[in-house]
Design a protein around this motif. Structure first.
Motif, short mmCIF file in Angstrom:
data_model
loop_
_atom_site.label_atom_id
_atom_site.label_comp_id
_atom_site.label_asym_id
_atom_site.label_seq_id
_atom_site.Cartn_x
_atom_site.Cartn_y
_atom_site.Cartn_z
N HIS A 49 15.36 9.62 14.94
CA HIS A 49 14.95 8.22 14.98
C HIS A 49 13.59 8.03 14.31
CE1 HIS A 49 18.15 7.13 17.85
NE2 HIS A 49 17.89 8.29 18.44
N ARG A 50 13.50 6.98 13.52
CA ARG A 50 12.21 6.62 12.94
C ARG A 50 11.41 5.79 13.93
NH1 ARG A 50 11.45 7.49 7.53
NH2 ARG A 50 13.31 8.01 6.29
N VAL A 51 10.11 5.96 13.94
CA VAL A 51 9.25 5.18 14.83
C VAL A 51 9.22 3.74 14.33
CG1 VAL A 51 6.92 4.91 15.76
CG2 VAL A 51 7.85 7.20 15.32
N PRO A 52 9.51 2.75 15.19
CA PRO A 52 9.46 1.34 14.75
C PRO A 52 8.09 1.00 14.18
CG PRO A 52 10.50 1.51 16.91
CD PRO A 52 9.92 2.87 16.61
N ALA A 53 8.10 0.31 13.04
CA ALA A 53 6.83 -0.02 12.36
C ALA A 53 6.57 -1.51 12.32
CB ALA A 53 6.85 0.55 10.94
N GLY A 54 7.32 -2.30 13.09
CA GLY A 54 7.11 -3.74 13.09
C GLY A 54 7.89 -4.41 11.97
N SER A 55 7.77 -5.72 11.90
CA SER A 55 8.51 -6.49 10.91
C SER A 55 7.99 -6.23 9.50
CB SER A 55 8.39 -7.99 11.21
OG SER A 55 8.90 -8.75 10.13
N PRO A 56 8.86 -5.83 8.57
CA PRO A 56 8.41 -5.64 7.18
C PRO A 56 8.01 -6.95 6.52
CG PRO A 56 10.80 -5.42 7.33
CD PRO A 56 10.28 -5.49 8.73
N PHE A 57 8.63 -8.05 6.94
CA PHE A 57 8.29 -9.35 6.36
C PHE A 57 6.85 -9.73 6.70
CE2 PHE A 57 12.95 -9.63 6.91
CZ PHE A 57 13.30 -9.85 5.58
N LEU B 150 -6.45 3.74 5.47
CA LEU B 150 -6.59 4.41 6.76
C LEU B 150 -6.66 5.92 6.57
CD1 LEU B 150 -3.89 2.40 8.78
CD2 LEU B 150 -6.36 1.99 8.72
N ASP B 151 -7.16 6.60 7.60
CA ASP B 151 -7.21 8.06 7.55
C ASP B 151 -5.79 8.63 7.59
OD1 ASP B 151 -9.97 8.08 7.52
OD2 ASP B 151 -10.12 8.06 9.72
N PRO B 152 -5.55 9.77 6.95
CA PRO B 152 -4.23 10.40 6.97
C PRO B 152 -3.72 10.66 8.39
CG PRO B 152 -5.62 11.44 5.32
CD PRO B 152 -6.50 10.52 6.10
N GLN B 153 -4.66 10.92 9.33
CA GLN B 153 -4.24 11.20 10.70
C GLN B 153 -3.54 9.99 11.33
OE1 GLN B 153 -7.22 11.75 9.47
NE2 GLN B 153 -7.51 13.98 9.55
N GLU B 154 -3.98 8.78 10.94
CA GLU B 154 -3.38 7.57 11.49
C GLU B 154 -1.90 7.47 11.10
OE1 GLU B 154 -4.63 5.18 13.50
OE2 GLU B 154 -6.43 6.41 13.72
N TYR B 155 -1.60 7.84 9.85
CA TYR B 155 -0.21 7.79 9.40
C TYR B 155 0.61 8.91 10.04
CZ TYR B 155 -1.83 4.47 5.89
OH TYR B 155 -2.36 3.37 5.27
N ALA B 156 -0.01 10.06 10.22
CA ALA B 156 0.69 11.19 10.82
C ALA B 156 1.12 10.87 12.26
CB ALA B 156 -0.20 12.43 10.81
N LYS B 157 0.24 10.14 12.99
CA LYS B 157 0.57 9.77 14.37
C LYS B 157 1.80 8.87 14.42
CE LYS B 157 -4.22 9.93 16.07
NZ LYS B 157 -5.34 9.10 16.58
N GLY C 35 4.19 8.77 12.13
CA GLY C 35 5.31 9.32 11.38
C GLY C 35 5.51 8.67 10.03
N LYS C 36 4.44 8.11 9.47
CA LYS C 36 4.51 7.44 8.18
C LYS C 36 3.85 8.31 7.11
CE LYS C 36 3.71 3.05 7.94
NZ LYS C 36 3.03 1.75 8.01
N PHE C 37 3.97 7.86 5.86
CA PHE C 37 3.41 8.60 4.74
C PHE C 37 2.41 7.72 3.99
CE2 PHE C 37 7.68 10.21 5.49
CZ PHE C 37 7.44 11.58 5.61
N ARG C 38 1.30 8.33 3.65
CA ARG C 38 0.27 7.61 2.90
C ARG C 38 0.69 7.52 1.43
NH1 ARG C 38 -6.18 9.04 3.28
NH2 ARG C 38 -6.89 7.82 1.47
#
Length: 479
Positions: free
Chosen positions: A132-140, A168-175, A177-180
């Motif tokens: 499962h991907r972590v929900p990232a909110g509405s893309p719109f 943002l810092d790379p750690q924020e994206y890692a938390k 599950g996203k990619f910078r």
């Protein structure tokens, strides 16, 4: 589907049977019956719009992009995904139609309802085991923030050094599950959204990654527009193509072929073409291009567009043949049956299935593959949008061409009596439209910049192909 099944099963929810020759004498459908029937249909449409983009996305997400072996399997996923979809379509157009016509609508709707219930049970049982991907909110919302922030900072200059932009810092994206994503020079105006001006409002300041995600979705829009015309061609399968079949000889001995059954050849052609593409075409092209996909997604879409040009050329000449035979046998004004077998239409149906194996599969895979990691479902929905828009364009063109060609006392190209119509001219018009659309596609495809891969799996797969070629060359006997 449950409500739809009930409306054809329970006597009180459907109008009573009527054997009157004049349908005006039959009992009218009540408001409740209409509300339930159309309510079920619209609910089904809404549900389909929500499930189709997401189910294919979940399926593709089960493959790990960082594992070269899984990435290799993922490259074939959409081929077999569409194979499964069309296999179900073939069952619906054959077995289910037979049951509905010869057994009853209750069983005809009850079987797919039961199938859906079993599918939901299987899906729920497998949910704990899915990735499962972590929900990232509405893309719109995220895209709207980028556009609004860029417009608000219209006069703010963009620094020449991308490192000065907000990120943002790379750690924020890692938390999460996203990619910078690094900043790119395309659609440079949107970079204003990540220029730091002292405010931290999400509607005035966005990260570089958020801006690049928006760019990726916007960059696909020209390709999306280029798929509208072929989707319009697909709409002809169940409309004009089938109506042509009603004017032809449909007999095989004592059996009459339903004109709509020819659409099954589109499905069969597509199923065969997908297997041949995945098992043979890709492997042959891999040896030449060293591309793990065989050919790029845009090349595959381009081949599909060429097929649509050929389809309309074939359809136009076939229709010209049909009209010539109608004149020779004096059935033009009467609209009578033409002594030509319905199978003269078979080439355009078969070619449409082959075109789908190239274009439709590549379309859904392209929009999924090129969408940002956190917007995959939105990307996949692009491929669904093209089908809807294509049907609207088809209706618009049909009514507009019909109206224009009836001016100044002319009969018009499209009439209820196809024997006095000129569908050959209409199909020739589609040939021109497809050629122009193909030229537009070549232009936007040449300018398109592919999204950077999040892993080096594709590089590994390419190196494996090169390694296999080197081994083959070393093993080849010297003559």
């Amino acid at each position: 589907m449950i409500v739809l099944t009930l409306t054809v099963s329970i006597p009180g929810l459907r109008p009573p049977p009527c054997s009157e020759a004049n349908v005006e004498n039959c009992k009218k459908t009540s408001t409740l019956q209409l509300a339930l029937f159309f309510g079920a249909l619209y609910t089904l449409a809404v549900g389909t719009g929500g499930t189709k983009p997401n189910i294919s996305t979940i399926g593709a997400d089960q493959f790990d992009d960082f594992d070269p072996k899984e990435k290799g399997h993922k490259l074939s996923f959409f081929n077999w995904w569409m194979f499964g979809i069309f296999l179900g379509t073939l069952f619906a157009n054959t077995a289910l139609v037979y049951i509905q016509d010869n057994v009853g609508w209750a069983l005809g709707y009850g079987l797919p309802t039961l199938g859906l219930a079993i599918s939901i049970a299987i899906f729920l049982a497998g949910t704990p085991f899915y990735r499962h991907r972590v929900p990232a909110g509405s893309p719109f919302t995220r895209m709207a923030r980028v556009i609004v922030a860029a417009v608000r900072k219209w006069g703010v200059p963009v620094p020449s050094d991308p490192k000065e932009l907000y990120e943002l810092d790379p750690q924020e994206y890692a938390k999460k599950g996203k990619f910078r994503i690094d900043s790119t020079p395309t659609l440079r105006f949107l970079n204003k959204a990540c220029v730091q001006t002292g405010t931290t409002s999400p509607w005035k300041l966005c990260s570089v990654t958020q801006v690049e995600e928006t760019k990726q979705m916007l960059r696909m829009i020209p390709i999306l527009i280029a798929t509208f015309v072929p989707s319009c061609m697909v709409a002809q399968i169940n409309t004009l193509f089938v109506k042509q079949g009603t004017t032809l000889d449909r007999s095989i001995g004592s059996f009459k072929i339903p004109p709509a059954s020819l659409t099954g050849f589109v499905t069969i052609s597509m199923l065969v073409s997908v297997v041949l593409y995945d098992r043979f075409f890709v492997r042959i092209m891999q040896k030449w291009t060293k591309n793990p996909r065989g050919i790029s997604l845009l090349h595959r879409m381009g081949i599909g567009l060429v097929f649509h040009v050929v389809i309309m050329i074939v359809a136009s000449f076939t229709e010209r043949w049909r009209l010539r035979v109608a004149r020779e046998h004096n059935v033009v004004e009467s609209g009578g049956q033409i002594p030509l077998t319905i199978f003269i239409l078979l080439p355009q149906f078969v070619l449409m299935g082959t075109a789908d194996a190239f274009l439709e599969v590549a379309k859904i895979e392209f929009f999924y593959d090129q969408a940002p990691e956190s917007m995959k479902s939105l990307g996949t929905s692009y491929s669904m949008i093209t089908l809807g828009v294509g049907n609207f364009i088809s209706s618009f063109l049909l009514s507009t061409v019909s109206h224009i060609t009836k001016r100044h006392g002319h009969h018009g190209w499209i009439q209820n009596n196809l024997n006095v119509s000129h569908l050959d001219y209409y199909y020739a018009f589609f040939v021109v439209l497809n050629v122009l659309n193909f030229a537009f596609f070549l232009f936007v495809a040449k300018l398109y910049v592919y999204r950077a891969e999040v892993s080096d799996s594709m590089v590994v797969l390419k190196e494996e192909l090169k390694g296999l070629e080197r081994v083959h060359n070393q093993e080849a006997p010297v003559t």
